[in-house]
Design a protein around this motif. Structure first.
Motif, PDB file in Angstrom:
ATOM      1  N   THR A   1       0.713  -1.199   0.158  1.00 46.80           N
ATOM      2  CA  THR A   1       0.061   0.004   0.084  1.00 46.80           C
ATOM      3  C   THR A   1       0.688   1.305   0.182  1.00 46.80           C
ATOM      4  N   TRP A   2       0.550   2.076  -1.106  1.00 45.66           N
ATOM      5  CA  TRP A   2       1.295   3.430  -1.146  1.00 45.66           C
ATOM      6  C   TRP A   2       0.797   4.022   0.302  1.00 45.66           C
ATOM      7  N   HIS A   3       1.748   5.026   0.848  1.00 48.28           N
ATOM      8  CA  HIS A   3       1.571   5.766   1.982  1.00 48.28           C
ATOM      9  C   HIS A   3       2.384   6.922   2.281  1.00 48.28           C
ATOM     10  N   ASP A   4       1.867   7.908   2.853  1.00 46.88           N
ATOM     11  CA  ASP A   4       2.650   8.892   3.516  1.00 46.88           C
ATOM     12  C   ASP A   4       2.763   8.664   4.875  1.00 46.88           C
ATOM     13  N   PHE A   5       3.713   9.386   5.808  1.00 50.13           N
ATOM     14  CA  PHE A   5       3.595   9.055   7.183  1.00 50.13           C
ATOM     15  C   PHE A   5       2.517   9.816   7.684  1.00 50.13           C
ATOM     16  N   PRO A   6       1.793   9.344   8.855  1.00 55.02           N
ATOM     17  CA  PRO A   6       0.576   9.945   9.323  1.00 55.02           C
ATOM     18  C   PRO A   6       0.729  11.543   9.545  1.00 55.02           C
ATOM     19  N   MET A   7      -0.558  11.971   9.268  1.00 54.43           N
ATOM     20  CA  MET A   7      -0.690  13.630   9.486  1.00 54.43           C
ATOM     21  C   MET A   7      -1.540  13.929  10.748  1.00 54.43           C
ATOM     22  N   ALA A   8      -1.137  14.884  11.594  1.00 53.58           N
ATOM     23  CA  ALA A   8      -2.052  15.431  12.574  1.00 53.58           C
ATOM     24  C   ALA A   8      -3.316  15.990  11.676  1.00 53.58           C
ATOM     25  N   PHE A   9      -4.435  15.753  12.217  1.00 58.80           N
ATOM     26  CA  PHE A   9      -5.666  16.256  11.616  1.00 58.80           C
ATOM     27  C   PHE A   9      -5.993  17.741  11.952  1.00 58.80           C
ATOM     28  N   ALA A  10      -6.123  18.003  13.182  1.00 60.31           N
ATOM     29  CA  ALA A  10      -5.875  19.170  13.703  1.00 60.31           C
ATOM     30  C   ALA A  10      -4.765  19.868  14.427  1.00 60.31           C
ATOM     31  N   GLN A  11      -4.878  21.108  14.895  1.00 58.41           N
ATOM     32  CA  GLN A  11      -3.682  21.703  15.526  1.00 58.41           C
ATOM     33  C   GLN A  11      -3.088  21.134  16.594  1.00 58.41           C
ATOM     34  N   ARG A  12      -3.638  20.113  17.058  1.00 62.68           N
ATOM     35  CA  ARG A  12      -3.195  19.394  18.299  1.00 62.68           C
ATOM     36  C   ARG A  12      -2.116  18.154  17.746  1.00 62.68           C
ATOM     37  N   PRO A  13      -1.088  18.269  18.456  1.00 65.98           N
ATOM     38  CA  PRO A  13      -0.151  17.052  18.033  1.00 65.98           C
ATOM     39  C   PRO A  13      -0.735  15.585  18.518  1.00 65.98           C
ATOM     40  N   VAL A  14      -0.327  14.577  17.882  1.00 67.44           N
ATOM     41  CA  VAL A  14      -0.984  13.223  18.019  1.00 67.44           C
ATOM     42  C   VAL A  14       0.675  12.397  18.066  1.00 67.44           C
ATOM     43  N   THR A  15       0.358  11.505  19.134  1.00 68.51           N
ATOM     44  CA  THR A  15       1.601  10.342  19.181  1.00 68.51           C
ATOM     45  C   THR A  15       1.121   9.033  18.438  1.00 68.51           C
ATOM     46  N   VAL A  16       1.836   8.494  17.771  1.00 66.06           N
ATOM     47  CA  VAL A  16       1.349   7.495  16.926  1.00 66.06           C
ATOM     48  C   VAL A  16       2.278   6.338  17.197  1.00 66.06           C
ATOM     49  N   LEU A  17       1.735   5.232  17.470  1.00 60.82           N
ATOM     50  CA  LEU A  17       2.365   3.985  17.964  1.00 60.82           C
ATOM     51  C   LEU A  17       2.453   3.281  16.346  1.00 60.82           C
ATOM     52  N   THR A  18       3.709   3.062  16.009  1.00 61.52           N
ATOM     53  CA  THR A  18       4.284   2.235  14.797  1.00 61.52           C
ATOM     54  C   THR A  18       4.652   1.090  14.978  1.00 61.52           C
ATOM     55  N   MET A  19       4.361   0.047  14.114  1.00 64.37           N
ATOM     56  CA  MET A  19       4.776  -1.238  14.221  1.00 64.37           C
ATOM     57  C   MET A  19       5.337  -1.671  12.829  1.00 64.37           C
ATOM     58  N   ASN A  20       6.668  -1.980  12.292  1.00 62.13           N
ATOM     59  CA  ASN A  20       7.170  -2.205  11.156  1.00 62.13           C
ATOM     60  C   ASN A  20       8.330  -3.120  11.255  1.00 62.13           C
TER      61      ASN A  20
END
Length: 192
Positions: A134-153
């Motif tokens: 699957t083609w993808h970009d790194f996650p983007m914050a939707f709002a002005q608040r930062p988001v911590t993302v758990l990644t598994m790769n």
């Protein structure tokens, strides 16, 4: 850097991530148990066991976190991995966005079909496991608040990305990362 003509922009549809909308791109991870019914006899009546997610990786699996902040709605990079699925789970109370394109590597294609690229709004506390390729970009914050993302790769992918000397296209190990404007003449834009 020159001025980009308006017909060079492609607005990526922004849609809510659901089991159905993500079907061709990946699997939503939500408060619902994934494929319930795993027959583990301990804690019956108080634990609903789900089947294993079909997480695929090459070599050593790694789990890490990243904090994402608001950024430009223009998408420069898309990448894919042919030996790995990947999981992104938003922690906390803010949604995030994943820009995804359908896998096409099995047809020998080296750029995503732009008509298949969508921006999926992932609800707070939810995640996505993208299919292999699957083609993808790194996650983007939707709002002005930062988001911590758990990644598994895979360690292979993290090492390749971390060893890049500059932000440029890559074809290293299981990382195939391209500059969309350079490859297609178009600028993908998420309508925030």
């Amino acid at each position: 850097m020159g001025v980009i003509e308006m017909d060079k922009y492609v607005d990526v549809p922004l849609i809510d991530a659901t089991k159905e909308s993500l079907r061709d791109y990946g699997v939503i991870i939500s408060e619902e148990v994934y494929s319930p019914g795993l027959p583990i006899p301990f804690y019956q009546g108080s634990v609903e066991e789900g089947q294993n997610l079909d997480f695929v990786y090459n070599g050593k699996a790694v789990v890490r976190t990243a904090r994402i902040s608001h950024r430009s709605p223009d998408i420069t990079w898309l990448e894919r991995h042919e030996r790995m699925s990947q999981i992104f789970v938003g922690l906390g109370s803010s949604p995030f966005v994943m820009v995804l394109g359908k896998p096409n590597h099995q047809r020998g294609e080296n750029i995503p079909c732009l008509e298949d690229v969508k921006a999926f709004r992932i609800p707070a506390g939810h995640g996505v496991m993208i299919h292999v390729g699957t083609w993808h970009d790194f996650p983007m914050a939707f709002a002005q608040r930062p988001v911590t993302v758990l990644t598994m790769n895979s360690d292979e992918v993290v090492r390749a990305l971390a060893s890049a000397e500059s932000a440029d296209e890559m074809n290293t190990g299981d990382v195939y990362k391209i500059d969309i404007k350079k490859r297609t003449g178009k600028v993908l834009r998420v309508p925030f």
